[in-house]
Design an enzyme around this catalytic site. Structure first.
Site, short mmCIF file in Angstrom:
data_model
loop_
_atom_site.label_atom_id
_atom_site.label_comp_id
_atom_site.label_asym_id
_atom_site.label_seq_id
_atom_site.Cartn_x
_atom_site.Cartn_y
_atom_site.Cartn_z
N ARG A 82 0.83 -1.21 0.00
CA ARG A 82 0.00 0.00 0.00
C ARG A 82 0.86 1.26 0.00
O ARG A 82 0.55 2.24 -0.67
CB ARG A 82 -0.94 -0.02 1.22
CG ARG A 82 -2.04 1.01 1.15
CD ARG A 82 -3.08 0.79 2.22
NE ARG A 82 -2.54 0.91 3.57
CZ ARG A 82 -3.22 0.62 4.68
NH1 ARG A 82 -4.47 0.17 4.60
NH2 ARG A 82 -2.66 0.77 5.86
N LYS A 184 -2.71 6.48 1.35
CA LYS A 184 -2.52 6.92 2.74
C LYS A 184 -1.60 8.13 2.73
O LYS A 184 -0.39 8.00 2.93
CB LYS A 184 -1.97 5.77 3.58
CG LYS A 184 -2.62 5.71 4.96
CD LYS A 184 -2.33 4.42 5.67
CE LYS A 184 -2.70 4.53 7.13
NZ LYS A 184 -4.15 4.58 7.38
N GLU A 220 -16.37 6.29 3.91
CA GLU A 220 -15.73 5.82 5.15
C GLU A 220 -15.68 6.95 6.15
O GLU A 220 -16.29 8.00 5.94
CB GLU A 220 -14.34 5.26 4.84
CG GLU A 220 -13.35 6.23 4.24
CD GLU A 220 -11.94 5.65 4.14
OE1 GLU A 220 -11.49 4.99 5.09
OE2 GLU A 220 -11.28 5.88 3.13
C1 LIG Z 1 -5.26 3.76 7.64
C2 LIG Z 1 -6.65 4.03 7.24
C3 LIG Z 1 -7.68 3.08 7.41
C4 LIG Z 1 -7.47 1.77 8.12
O1 LIG Z 1 -6.57 0.94 7.45
P1 LIG Z 1 -5.90 -0.31 8.21
O2 LIG Z 1 -4.96 -0.85 7.20
O3 LIG Z 1 -6.97 -1.26 8.54
O4 LIG Z 1 -5.24 0.23 9.43
C5 LIG Z 1 -8.94 3.41 6.95
N1 LIG Z 1 -9.21 4.60 6.36
C6 LIG Z 1 -8.26 5.54 6.20
C7 LIG Z 1 -8.62 6.83 5.55
C8 LIG Z 1 -6.95 5.29 6.62
O5 LIG Z 1 -6.02 6.23 6.46
#
Ligand SMILES: *Cc1c(COP(=O)(O)O)cnc(C)c1O
Length: 340
Positions: A82, A184, A220
């Site tokens: 990722r 991210k 989300e």
């Molecule tokens: C990091 C993140 C998540 C959760 O991801 P995980 O890999 O499960 O920790 C969900 N939404 C956003 C916007 C994120 O930055």
């Protein structure tokens, strides 16, 4: 190795400096070997690309102690993958995925004294990140980068028991259809700060963001993916190209199908259909799954049948199975739990 004298059970989620962090620099088109250093400070030019144009991406994962006393981390290969995708989207060099995993394990090992003991509920949070480090004023990607990994011990998420969240449907958007919602990047968080501060002021725990184009579909929250359970026990997760692909959510869906024999479906979820669901949870590394009890859409309250005092039954099973897998009390799928 002697553990640090920390009150693990009462730790919060804040930065506590640990002994070592990993640093690697990208210069003249290549990454150097990287080192562990005791210096927690970053020194960069005032005009560094990250400071002027927010060229930075990050990851979040955790290290913890299993029931057998092993220090492990969860699916680090997916974080490596990722981060590579995030970096590519912001025109940053990729830190090689195998080297990423190696550096994560090395950094955890160096900070072993800060990995909380089994049963404490606490974990060592691991934060890999990368940023454009040389000076840039005309808009373009940096030529030099720093990749770093810091660690900080964090307390149990459900301290004092599980408390279902109340969230609101936000009037702000998190991500555009062809934007950066799926990576991210720090910039996704900078623009969410006002919305979360405002949500807290109004008495809500979190924001539910809708798709920016039609504002009819669930995306989300600021930092966690949704997972819904239908009244007949099917797991449903929202599908959209602007959702960050949570590793926890993907793992929970696999757990639902392979361990619990549930049906699971990734599809568009409409705001309109929320009253039809039996359970709702937020998925992310920090909480694994955090139950939502109430969703407020501009004064209209949607109360999940699972209520405001405990996790719904399916959410609970998912939570217990995945944490069991992580902690070594339930057999993990190949490659999920990686020993340091
Ligand atoms: C990091 C993140 C998540 C959760 O991801 P995980 O890999 O499960 O920790 C969900 N939404 C956003 C916007 C994120 O930055």
């Amino acid at each position: 190795m002697e553990k640090k004298n920390i009150d693990w059970a009462n730790l919060g989620f804040g930065y506590i400096q640990t002994d070592y962090r990993f640093v690697s620099n990208f210069k003249d088109g290549k990454w150097d070997e990287g080192v562990l250093t005791e210096d927690p400070n970053v020194v960069i030019n005032e005009c560094a690309c990250v400071l002027q144009y927010a060229q930075t991406v990050f990851e979040g994962m955790k290290a913890y102690t299993t029931s057998e006393g092993k220090i492990v981390t969860f699916r680090p290969d997916l974080n490596a993958q990722r981060m590579a995708q995030s970096a590519a989207r912001l025109e940053m060099p990729v830190y090689p995925e195998d080297k990423f995993v190696e550096a994560v394990l090395r950094t955890i090992k160096a900070n072993e004294a800060y990995v909380p003991p089994y049963g404490s509920g606490a974990t060592l949070y691991v934060r890999p990140y990368m940023f454009g480090s040389n000076s840039v004023i005309g808009v373009k990607p940096a030529e030099e980068y720093q990749f770093r990994i810091l660690t900080t011990p964090v307390g149990p998420y459900f301290k004092g028991g599980v408390k279902p969240l109340t969230i609101r449907v936000s009037d702000f958007d998190r991500a555009a259809p062809n934007g950066t919602g799926h990576i991210k990047a720090g910039l996704n968080y900078a623009m969410s700060l006002h919305a979360i501060v405002d949500a807290h002021k109004q008495g809500y725990d979190e924001n539910m963001y809708l798709d920016a184009a039609t504002r009819t579909k669930v995306e989300e929250t600021g930092g966690a993916n949704f997972l819904f359970v239908t009244k007949d026990g099917k797991v449903v997760t929202p599908k959209s190209s602007s959702i960050l692909p949570s590793i926890t959510r993907r793992s929970l869906v696999q757990v639902a199908k392979e361990y619990l024999g549930l049906e699971a479906e990734e599809r568009e979820v409409y705001l309109e259909e929320l009253p039809d669901f039996a359970e709702c949870g937020l998925c992310g590394t920090a909480a694994v799954i955090s139950p939502v009890g109430k969703i407020v859409d501009h004064g209209k309250e949607i109360c999940l049948p699972s209520g405001m005092s405990e996790m719904g039954p399916v959410t609970k099973k998912l939570y217990e199975t995945l944490t069991g897998i992580q902690m070594g009390t339930i057999k993990a799928p190949e490659g999920w739990v990686v020993e340091v």
